[in-house]
Scaffold this active site. Structure first.
Site, PDB file in Angstrom:
ATOM      1  N   ASN A   1      25.740 -34.037 -68.182  1.00  0.00           N
ATOM      2  CA  ASN A   1      25.154 -33.812 -69.511  1.00  0.00           C
ATOM      3  C   ASN A   1      26.051 -34.492 -70.555  1.00  0.00           C
ATOM      4  OD1 ASN A   1      24.879 -32.585 -72.117  1.00  0.00           O
ATOM      5  ND2 ASN A   1      23.601 -31.011 -71.184  1.00  0.00           N
TER       6      ASN A   1
ATOM      7  N   HIS B   1      27.652 -34.025 -75.633  1.00  0.00           N
ATOM      8  CA  HIS B   1      28.819 -33.955 -76.520  1.00  0.00           C
ATOM      9  C   HIS B   1      29.443 -35.317 -76.825  1.00  0.00           C
ATOM     10  CE1 HIS B   1      28.149 -29.833 -76.914  1.00  0.00           C
ATOM     11  NE2 HIS B   1      28.321 -29.572 -75.636  1.00  0.00           N
TER      12      HIS B   1
ATOM     13  N   HIS C   1      19.994 -32.900 -74.060  1.00  0.00           N
ATOM     14  CA  HIS C   1      19.201 -31.832 -74.682  1.00  0.00           C
ATOM     15  C   HIS C   1      18.776 -32.313 -76.071  1.00  0.00           C
ATOM     16  CE1 HIS C   1      19.093 -27.250 -75.831  1.00  0.00           C
ATOM     17  NE2 HIS C   1      17.970 -27.878 -76.146  1.00  0.00           N
TER      18      HIS C   1
ATOM     19  N   ARG D   1      17.596 -31.190 -79.070  1.00  0.00           N
ATOM     20  CA  ARG D   1      17.418 -29.905 -79.764  1.00  0.00           C
ATOM     21  C   ARG D   1      16.519 -30.077 -80.974  1.00  0.00           C
ATOM     22  NH1 ARG D   1      21.424 -25.747 -78.565  1.00  0.00           N
ATOM     23  NH2 ARG D   1      20.528 -24.794 -80.420  1.00  0.00           N
TER      24      ARG D   1
ATOM     25  N   ARG E   1      21.168 -31.653 -83.460  1.00  0.00           N
ATOM     26  CA  ARG E   1      22.596 -31.599 -83.808  1.00  0.00           C
ATOM     27  C   ARG E   1      23.431 -32.619 -83.045  1.00  0.00           C
ATOM     28  NH1 ARG E   1      24.504 -25.807 -81.391  1.00  0.00           N
ATOM     29  NH2 ARG E   1      22.839 -25.108 -82.761  1.00  0.00           N
TER      30      ARG E   1
ATOM     31  N   GLU F   1      16.517 -31.780 -71.388  1.00  0.00           N
ATOM     32  CA  GLU F   1      16.445 -30.346 -71.678  1.00  0.00           C
ATOM     33  C   GLU F   1      15.708 -30.178 -72.996  1.00  0.00           C
ATOM     34  OE1 GLU F   1      20.301 -28.627 -71.952  1.00  0.00           O
ATOM     35  OE2 GLU F   1      20.833 -29.157 -69.914  1.00  0.00           O
TER      36      GLU F   1
ATOM     37  N   THR G   1      23.353 -23.289 -75.443  1.00  0.00           N
ATOM     38  CA  THR G   1      22.263 -22.480 -74.875  1.00  0.00           C
ATOM     39  C   THR G   1      22.871 -21.177 -74.343  1.00  0.00           C
ATOM     40  OG1 THR G   1      21.388 -24.594 -74.132  1.00  0.00           O
ATOM     41  CG2 THR G   1      20.256 -22.626 -73.355  1.00  0.00           C
TER      42      THR G   1
ATOM     43  N   GLU H   1      16.831 -23.692 -62.765  1.00  0.00           N
ATOM     44  CA  GLU H   1      18.261 -23.946 -62.912  1.00  0.00           C
ATOM     45  C   GLU H   1      18.896 -22.606 -63.241  1.00  0.00           C
ATOM     46  OE1 GLU H   1      19.570 -27.327 -65.217  1.00  0.00           O
ATOM     47  OE2 GLU H   1      21.423 -26.295 -65.799  1.00  0.00           O
TER      48      GLU H   1
ATOM     49  N   HIS I   1      25.947 -24.696 -66.565  1.00  0.00           N
ATOM     50  CA  HIS I   1      26.529 -24.076 -67.758  1.00  0.00           C
ATOM     51  C   HIS I   1      27.919 -23.526 -67.470  1.00  0.00           C
ATOM     52  CE1 HIS I   1      26.505 -22.655 -71.840  1.00  0.00           C
ATOM     53  NE2 HIS I   1      25.345 -23.261 -71.981  1.00  0.00           N
TER      54      HIS I   1
HETATM   55  N1  PXP Z   1      22.310 -26.743 -68.065  1.00  0.00           N
HETATM   56  C1  PXP Z   1      21.666 -26.340 -69.190  1.00  0.00           C
HETATM   57  C2  PXP Z   1      20.254 -25.889 -69.053  1.00  0.00           C
HETATM   58  C3  PXP Z   1      22.295 -26.368 -70.447  1.00  0.00           C
HETATM   59  O1  PXP Z   1      21.628 -25.967 -71.546  1.00  0.00           O
HETATM   60  C4  PXP Z   1      23.611 -26.875 -70.526  1.00  0.00           C
HETATM   61  C5  PXP Z   1      24.283 -26.983 -71.865  1.00  0.00           C
HETATM   62  O2  PXP Z   1      23.619 -27.922 -72.635  1.00  0.00           O
HETATM   63  C6  PXP Z   1      24.237 -27.289 -69.339  1.00  0.00           C
HETATM   64  C7  PXP Z   1      23.574 -27.207 -68.122  1.00  0.00           C
HETATM   65  C8  PXP Z   1      25.616 -27.849 -69.335  1.00  0.00           C
HETATM   66  O3  PXP Z   1      26.510 -26.849 -69.728  1.00  0.00           O
HETATM   67  P1  PXP Z   1      28.011 -27.243 -70.017  1.00  0.00           P
HETATM   68  O4  PXP Z   1      28.005 -28.168 -71.179  1.00  0.00           O
HETATM   69  O5  PXP Z   1      28.661 -25.922 -70.307  1.00  0.00           O
HETATM   70  O6  PXP Z   1      28.556 -27.881 -68.767  1.00  0.00           O
END
Ligand code: PXP
Length: 249
Positions: A14, A17, A50, A52, A56, A77, A108, A158, A197
């Site tokens: 992901n 960031h 994601h 959003r 953001r 996402e 999330t 997930e 997550h």
């Molecule tokens: N899976 C989902 C559905 C999420 O919303 C997120 C955060 O955007 C992640 C995985 C990844 O989480 P993390 O950034 O904490 O690794």
């Protein structure tokens, strides 16, 4: 499940960031697309972003650019929101993961309430599936949510691993057992199981003890680690950790 089976677990990176750093200054860098290509070259099996509602971090243009350039699957996402659904149907990512979304949250925070939002979730799953998109529902390891996810027609769930990653000691072991039971139930119901997550290099060994895992989606810890060692090395380290298989304690 044996360590050999678990070495087949796929890594979805992901890159939200990377866009967070860009948006912090309103610059054109760092580029999520360049980052995604580095992840691809370093062995990521898929890229997750994601989009959003508050935009953001990831912007619409980022998703279009990723769709055009990526060779590995793109997982979008999104909330069950008509505006974002229209964009998803236009972009047609390989996969969509439906997540809950609140504007004021840091990230999330909980799983999707498939039970409470049954109509919206079922309709969104149907629309995405009809467009040939693979759908996943980001949920807690709760039996009712898992059963309803199967009923929705989504082929994947997930599992939300965020609580496990925040807990310590006996409470963490209890949550890991709940995730394990959830994965087993989902598998029995014919669902494929992803998880994500809060996963990092310290807790991934425990996460890999969850059975039937298809893909782990990992973002924040990889981007944070990239500040220290570079993105390619951070992705490669996570791959090695997955290859090493389950570790307890
Ligand atoms: N899976 C989902 C559905 C999420 O919303 C997120 C955060 O955007 C992640 C995985 C990844 O989480 P993390 O950034 O904490 O690794």
């Amino acid at each position: 499940m044996s360590a050999t089976n678990q070495s087949l677990v796929r890594l979805g990176v992901n890159i939200d960031h990377v866009a967070t750093v860009r948006q912090a200054r309103g610059t054109s860098y760092p580029s999520p697309l360049e980052a995604a290509i580095l992840c691809e070259e370093a062995g990521a099996d898929g890229i997750t972003v994601h989009l959003r509602e508050d935009r953001r971090h990831i912007q619409d243009d980022d998703v279009y650019a990723l769709r055009e350039r990526l060779r590995i699957p793109l997982n979008l996402e999104m909330a069950c929101a008509p505006e974002i659904l229209a964009i998803a149907l236009d972009i047609k990512p390989d996969e969509v993961c439906l997540v809950p979304e609140r504007r004021e949250e840091l990230t999330t925070e909980g799983g999707l309430d498939v039970k409470g939002r049954r109509e919206a979730v079922f309709e969104t799953v149907h629309a995405l599936k009809s467009a040939g998109i693979i759908v996943s529902l980001f949920i807690e390891a709760d039996p009712d949510q898992i059963k309803l996810s199967a009923e929705s027609g989504a082929p994947y769930i997930e599992l939300h691993t965020g609580h496990f990653c925040d807990l310590r000691g006996a409470a963490a072991q209890e949550e890991l057992a709940r995730l394990t039971r959830g994965a087993e139930l989902a598998h029995e119901l014919g669902l494929k199981v992803n998880a994500g997550h809060g996963i990092n290099l310290d807790n991934i060994g425990s996460i890999l003890s969850i059975p039937h895992l298809d893909t782990l989606n990992i973002g924040h810890s990889i981007v944070a680690r990239a500040v220290m060692v570079g993105l390619s090395a951070a992705v490669a380290e996570m791959r090695v950790a997955i290859q090493a298989g389950p570790r307890t304690g």
